[in-house]
Enzyme design. Structure first.
Site: not given
Ligand code: NAP
Length: 344
Positions: A48-49, A143, A186, A188
């Site tokens: 993602d730019e 996981k 904390g 994302r």
């Protein structure tokens, strides 16, 4: 410096590429390396730019011109083997942090998750071997141990791909290792930012899926230090697991807001009550160091000295497993608050 910090790792003059360099981990890792050492180049590799240009703006403010000048921002997808191969030219060390990691999204879009997490891992191996990269550390998650959801299953496949890759490197000698840890406080999309947001909006109750639920907790800085020290001691084929504390979800709510109640909302598809980092079956290959466990590789057709039997290591007990409910290290409210106080 914390308890997982490397002792003698020297990154001066090295060229380091971080896949997912704009993510929570990648960014903190890069800031730490630039602050602490003098690498020749640090390359961010992600899609993602906008995330890249935001990171450029923020890091330009944090660092002087010479340090900032060591950064390169490469747009690319780990699914794209040719692009990755181009990006890895002249690279010494790869930290592979790019992943799709939302459990519900992975359940709903399995092939997307497989393409990024499994085929992406294979591409990192392939491009690293072709560019004679010296060391590769791939990030994994609790996981991936006895997985019950697609995200965990793809990370297990990724772990196996990296462990086995050591057998492919022949005279090139590229060494691959994996770092596996639990929830990052904390990061994302995780529960702590969600709870903070709900509390800021005036919520009096916080959602918990099951009152019995436990999780392993680590901070972003500890994760970065753990990856750096694993890079320092890796021999090839290890899965490094840090010794970190557990907490029940209701205790997490209480620590974040003593006044808030707990609203039980029911376990979600693909969610476990307790997470595991080392299963009883993996324990046969596991040795214990002071601050971590090492799951050693079992198919070794390359020169490698095992950790097992060395001074400072011990075998784990018969039937050992490392699970967030049977952990003997429990996080107190103060302990969690100290972790939360760390720069997010
Ligand atoms: N956060 C946790 O609690 C936790 C716990 C244990 C393990 N881990 C592992 O730690 C690693 C890093 O996690 P994180 O929290 O930093 O994740 P994150 O904040 O979501 O960052 C993911 C990064 O990967 C990039 N990315 C995603 N898909 C990509 C693709 N196909 N090609 C190239 N780049 C791609 C993203 O940028 P673009 O979207 O711009 O491409 C972003 O830079 C992951 O492997 C994760 O499984 C995380």
């Amino acid at each position: 410096m914390g308890r997982f910090s490397p002792k003698t790792l020297d990154l001066d003059g090295k060229v380091i590429l971080v896949t997912g360099g704009t993510g929570s981990f990648g960014r903190r890792f890069i800031e730490t390396v630039l602050r602490r050492s003098d690498p020749r180049k640090v390359i961010v590799y992600s899609r993602d730019e906008l995330k890249q240009s935001d990171m450029q703006l923020e890091l330009r403010e944090q660092f002087d011109e010479a340090t900032y000048g060591k950064l390169r921002f490469f747009l690319g997808d780990v699914r794209d083997r040719e692009r990755l191969t181009l990006a890895l030219r002249g690279v010494d060390i790869v930290i592979h942090a790019a992943a799709l990691k939302q459990v519900p999204a992975a359940e709903y879009n399995p092939s997307e998750c497989i393409h990024t997490n499994v085929l992406g891992a294979e591409n990192v191996v392939w491009a690293s071997l072709n560019n004679h990269v010296k060391q590769v550390v791939a990030l994994s998650t609790d996981k991936a141990c006895n997985p019950i959801n697609l995200y965990g299953a793809t990370k297990l496949a990724s772990d196996k791909t990296f462990v086995a890759a050591n057998n492919l490197s022949g005279d090139i000698g590229t060494r691959f290792a994996v770092v596996r840890y639990g929830n990052v406080v904390g990061s994302r999309g995780s529960v702590v930012p969600l709870y903070k947001r709900l509390l800021a909006q005036g919520a009096t109750e916080l959602p918990v899926t099951d009152a019995r639920m436990t999780r392993f907790w680590i901070t972003l800085n500890q994760g970065v230090e753990f990856v750096l020290s694993s890079l320092e001691i890796m021999r090839g084929g290890e899965i490094f697991v840090p010794k970190i504390p557990s907490m029940t979800m209701p205790d997490l709510v209480k620590a974040m807001s003593p006044a808030a109640g707990v609203k039980i909302v029911g376990i979600r598809p693909g969610e476990k009550l307790h997470e595991m980092m080392i299963s009883a079956d993996d324990a046969r290959a596991t040795v214990e160091l002071e601050d971590r466990y090492v799951i050693e590789p079992t198919f070794v057709e390359y020169p490698r000295t095992p950790f097992r039997g060395e001074a400072g290591t011990k075998d784990v007990a018969e039937g050992f497993s490392y699970s967030s409910d049977s952990n003997d290290d429990w996080l107190s409210e103060d302990g969690l608050n100290a972790m939360l106080a760390e720069k997010a």
